[in-house]
Design a protein around this motif. Structure first.
Motif, PDB file in Angstrom:
ATOM      1  N   TRP A 118       0.885  -1.179   0.000  1.00  0.00           N
ATOM      2  CA  TRP A 118       0.000   0.000   0.000  1.00  0.00           C
ATOM      3  C   TRP A 118       0.922   1.227   0.000  1.00  0.00           C
ATOM      4  N   PRO A 119       1.489   1.597  -1.144  1.00  0.00           N
ATOM      5  CA  PRO A 119       2.521   2.648  -1.180  1.00  0.00           C
ATOM      6  C   PRO A 119       2.073   3.976  -0.577  1.00  0.00           C
ATOM      7  N   GLU A 120       0.806   4.342  -0.741  1.00  0.00           N
ATOM      8  CA  GLU A 120       0.322   5.625  -0.231  1.00  0.00           C
ATOM      9  C   GLU A 120       0.355   5.698   1.293  1.00  0.00           C
ATOM     10  N   PHE A 121       0.517   4.562   1.941  1.00  0.00           N
ATOM     11  CA  PHE A 121       0.560   4.532   3.401  1.00  0.00           C
ATOM     12  C   PHE A 121       1.859   5.126   3.948  1.00  0.00           C
ATOM     13  N   ALA A 122       2.891   5.185   3.132  1.00  0.00           N
ATOM     14  CA  ALA A 122       4.207   5.636   3.598  1.00  0.00           C
ATOM     15  C   ALA A 122       4.266   7.156   3.672  1.00  0.00           C
ATOM     16  N   GLN A 123       3.378   7.741   4.440  1.00  0.00           N
ATOM     17  CA  GLN A 123       3.355   9.183   4.665  1.00  0.00           C
ATOM     18  C   GLN A 123       3.374   9.440   6.166  1.00  0.00           C
ATOM     19  N   ALA A 124       3.768  10.645   6.537  1.00  0.00           N
ATOM     20  CA  ALA A 124       3.636  11.139   7.916  1.00  0.00           C
ATOM     21  C   ALA A 124       4.323  10.233   8.937  1.00  0.00           C
ATOM     22  N   GLY A 125       5.453   9.638   8.548  1.00  0.00           N
ATOM     23  CA  GLY A 125       6.217   8.841   9.500  1.00  0.00           C
ATOM     24  C   GLY A 125       5.800   7.390   9.605  1.00  0.00           C
ATOM     25  N   LYS A 126       5.053   6.878   8.616  1.00  0.00           N
ATOM     26  CA  LYS A 126       4.577   5.498   8.688  1.00  0.00           C
ATOM     27  C   LYS A 126       5.351   4.555   7.777  1.00  0.00           C
ATOM     28  N   GLU A 127       6.442   5.024   7.182  1.00  0.00           N
ATOM     29  CA  GLU A 127       7.149   4.165   6.246  1.00  0.00           C
ATOM     30  C   GLU A 127       7.753   2.925   6.906  1.00  0.00           C
ATOM     31  N   ASN A 128       7.954   2.977   8.226  1.00  0.00           N
ATOM     32  CA  ASN A 128       8.520   1.831   8.940  1.00  0.00           C
ATOM     33  C   ASN A 128       7.481   1.017   9.709  1.00  0.00           C
ATOM     34  N   VAL A 129       6.206   1.250   9.447  1.00  0.00           N
ATOM     35  CA  VAL A 129       5.161   0.416  10.043  1.00  0.00           C
ATOM     36  C   VAL A 129       5.150  -0.924   9.314  1.00  0.00           C
ATOM     37  N   LEU A 130       5.357  -2.010  10.057  1.00  0.00           N
ATOM     38  CA  LEU A 130       5.394  -3.342   9.479  1.00  0.00           C
ATOM     39  C   LEU A 130       4.039  -4.032   9.646  1.00  0.00           C
ATOM     40  N   VAL A 131       3.823  -5.053   8.848  1.00  0.00           N
ATOM     41  CA  VAL A 131       2.586  -5.828   8.961  1.00  0.00           C
ATOM     42  C   VAL A 131       2.408  -6.355  10.378  1.00  0.00           C
ATOM     43  N   ARG A 132       3.486  -6.860  10.964  1.00  0.00           N
ATOM     44  CA  ARG A 132       3.369  -7.409  12.320  1.00  0.00           C
ATOM     45  C   ARG A 132       3.049  -6.325  13.348  1.00  0.00           C
ATOM     46  N   HIS A 133       3.440  -5.081  13.081  1.00  0.00           N
ATOM     47  CA  HIS A 133       3.081  -3.986  13.989  1.00  0.00           C
ATOM     48  C   HIS A 133       1.565  -3.764  13.970  1.00  0.00           C
ATOM     49  N   VAL A 134       0.964  -3.842  12.790  1.00  0.00           N
ATOM     50  CA  VAL A 134      -0.484  -3.660  12.709  1.00  0.00           C
ATOM     51  C   VAL A 134      -1.193  -4.786  13.437  1.00  0.00           C
ATOM     52  N   LEU A 135      -0.782  -6.024  13.173  1.00  0.00           N
ATOM     53  CA  LEU A 135      -1.418  -7.173  13.809  1.00  0.00           C
ATOM     54  C   LEU A 135      -1.331  -7.105  15.333  1.00  0.00           C
ATOM     55  N   SER A 136      -0.222  -6.593  15.855  1.00  0.00           N
ATOM     56  CA  SER A 136       0.009  -6.600  17.306  1.00  0.00           C
ATOM     57  C   SER A 136      -0.413  -5.313  18.004  1.00  0.00           C
ATOM     58  N   HIS A 137      -1.105  -4.417  17.296  1.00  0.00           N
ATOM     59  CA  HIS A 137      -1.572  -3.161  17.907  1.00  0.00           C
ATOM     60  C   HIS A 137      -0.388  -2.343  18.431  1.00  0.00           C
ATOM     61  N   THR A 138       0.739  -2.391  17.736  1.00  0.00           N
ATOM     62  CA  THR A 138       1.918  -1.596  18.126  1.00  0.00           C
ATOM     63  C   THR A 138       2.312  -0.593  17.049  1.00  0.00           C
ATOM     64  N   ASP A 139       1.459  -0.391  16.029  1.00  0.00           N
ATOM     65  CA  ASP A 139       1.835   0.495  14.919  1.00  0.00           C
ATOM     66  C   ASP A 139       1.707   1.966  15.261  1.00  0.00           C
ATOM     67  N   GLY A 140       0.953   2.312  16.310  1.00  0.00           N
ATOM     68  CA  GLY A 140       0.764   3.706  16.687  1.00  0.00           C
ATOM     69  C   GLY A 140      -0.293   4.430  15.882  1.00  0.00           C
ATOM     70  N   VAL A 141      -0.887   3.781  14.882  1.00  0.00           N
ATOM     71  CA  VAL A 141      -1.893   4.431  14.038  1.00  0.00           C
ATOM     72  C   VAL A 141      -3.259   4.204  14.681  1.00  0.00           C
TER      73      VAL A 141
END
Length: 387
Positions: A101-124
């Motif tokens: 999802w290339p458009e997601f890499a904005q506002a400091g989210k370029e280092n959000v990993l799939v596992r971060h989303v799954l584990s509720h650690t992405d900060g979003v």
């Protein structure tokens, strides 16, 4: 409700008689209106009970095929869909979300990993640019997530992602497969397992839905209505008409963080596959290695969003004996729903449990009705607040 008017139907194996007793006591003593509970053991359905009514006036019985909104149980279903694609090699667990999802890499989210989303650690955890009602407008909510700054450096801490996780996982699934999360779930999970649980209902399914009735003692919604709290900030994209649990949009459209509808029988069957290392009744949804990865514990502690203690893994809450009791095994995992739905599995005992009511939960954590049937099914310590 006296003993003569309790309408309990279904089957319960003698070894699980305590579950039926607790289920009946919920109606007699704890204000249950309509509900269902189901337990699988060693791949076999050993409890399948339903009872009560769909309406406050108690004129419409809860039937065998009644379904109800199960709220955040949908988060775990979205996670299972994602784990299926990881298992198939379509998604890399450790890849940046922006790889799909290339458009997601904005506002400091370029280092959000799939596992971060799954584990509720992405900060979003917020979606500040999303207008009220955008839960029901997929593209609007996704565009707002693309410009959202994370609340912390991704991967460094956790907090319950109440609104966004289903949209995040759903968009990843859509980018990879070309299918919406609801379509993928129907075709790859609930369909193969013949499980009556969906995100986005057909007219025939909507005809079987029970309303979710308000409970003034439901603490989650009180927090969500306070815009000074983190949860209240996350809820700013809620529909402007207030109570949304029974609206047409929540049933027809795909809201994969909390908009799934089903019943205990369906969800217990899906979780029975997890309990059986990915297989139930000869239908495999995940490899044993994929279930092992999904079952990992990532963080635990007091959550700023829910204002209670949480133990969180990769898309699943883990056993928290005082607020979300899942039996004797601390490695058991599942998910709660703010309306009162509750599901978990214990791989060590090859056991799965699910419960769904139509009168919102009250009290701490899952509340006394869900806790009572869960403890009866799985054993383990009783929460100190459970009568």
């Amino acid at each position: 409700m006296d003993e003569q008017t309790i309408l309990i139907e279904g089957e319960c194996a003698p070894a699980f008689a305590a579950v039926r007793q607790a289920f009946e006591q919920n109606f007699r003593r704890r204000g249950e209106l309509g509900a269902a509970v189901c337990v699988y053991k060693d791949g076999e359905k050993v409890v399948d009970l339903w009872g009560g009514f769909k309406d406050i006036e108690k004129t419409q019985p809860w039937r065998e095929d009644t379904i109800v909104i199960m709220n955040s149980v949908a988060k775990s279903m979205s996670a299972i869909c994602t784990h299926i694609l990881i298992d198939r090699g379509r998604i890399d667990f450790d890849a940046p979300v922006a790889a799909y999802w290339p458009e997601f890499a904005q506002a400091g989210k370029e280092n959000v990993l799939v596992r971060h989303v799954l584990s509720h650690t992405d900060g979003v955890i917020f979606c500040d640019a999303a207008p009220p009602g955008s839960w029901f407008d997929w593209e609007t909510h996704i565009r707002a997530l693309e410009v959202q700054e994370p609340a912390w450096e991704p991967g460094t801490r956790g907090a319950y992602n109440s609104i966004n996780i289903g949209f995040l996982l759903g968009e990843i699934v859509r980018r990879v497969t070309g299918r919406s999360i609801g379509t993928f779930l129907r075709e790859e999970l609930s369909g193969p397992l013949r499980a009556d649980y969906q995100i986005g209902l057909t007219p025939d399914e909507i005809a079987r839905v029970s309303d979710m009735h308000k409970n003034p003692k439901n603490g989650f919604f009180r927090i969500a209505q306070d815009t000074t709290t983190p949860l209240g900030r996350a809820f700013k994209s809620a529909p402007p008409f207030g109570y949304f649990q029974n609206c047409r949009e929540i049933r027809e459209r795909e809201v994969p963080s909390f908009g799934g509808h089903g019943n205990a029988r369906a969800v217990a069957r899906i979780y029975a596959a997890l309990a059986g290392d990915g297989i139930v009744d000869g239908v495999r949804i995940l490899s044993p290695a994929a279930v092992e990865r999904a079952a990992g514990l990532v963080w635990e502690g007091d959550c700023i969003m829910t204002q209670r203690r949480i133990r969180m893994g990769y898309g699943f809450m883990h056993n928290e004996p005082d607020t979300a009791p899942m039996g004797e095994n601390l490695a058991a995992f599942g998910h709660t729903g703010t309306g009162g739905a509750f599901a978990w599995c214990d791989r060590a005992r090859n056991m799965a449990f699910a419960y769904c009511p139509n009168f919102q939960r009250e009290g701490p954590g899952i509340g006394p009705r869900g806790a009572a049937v869960s403890v009866a099914a799985g054993g383990g310590p009783r929460p100190r607040w459970l009568d």
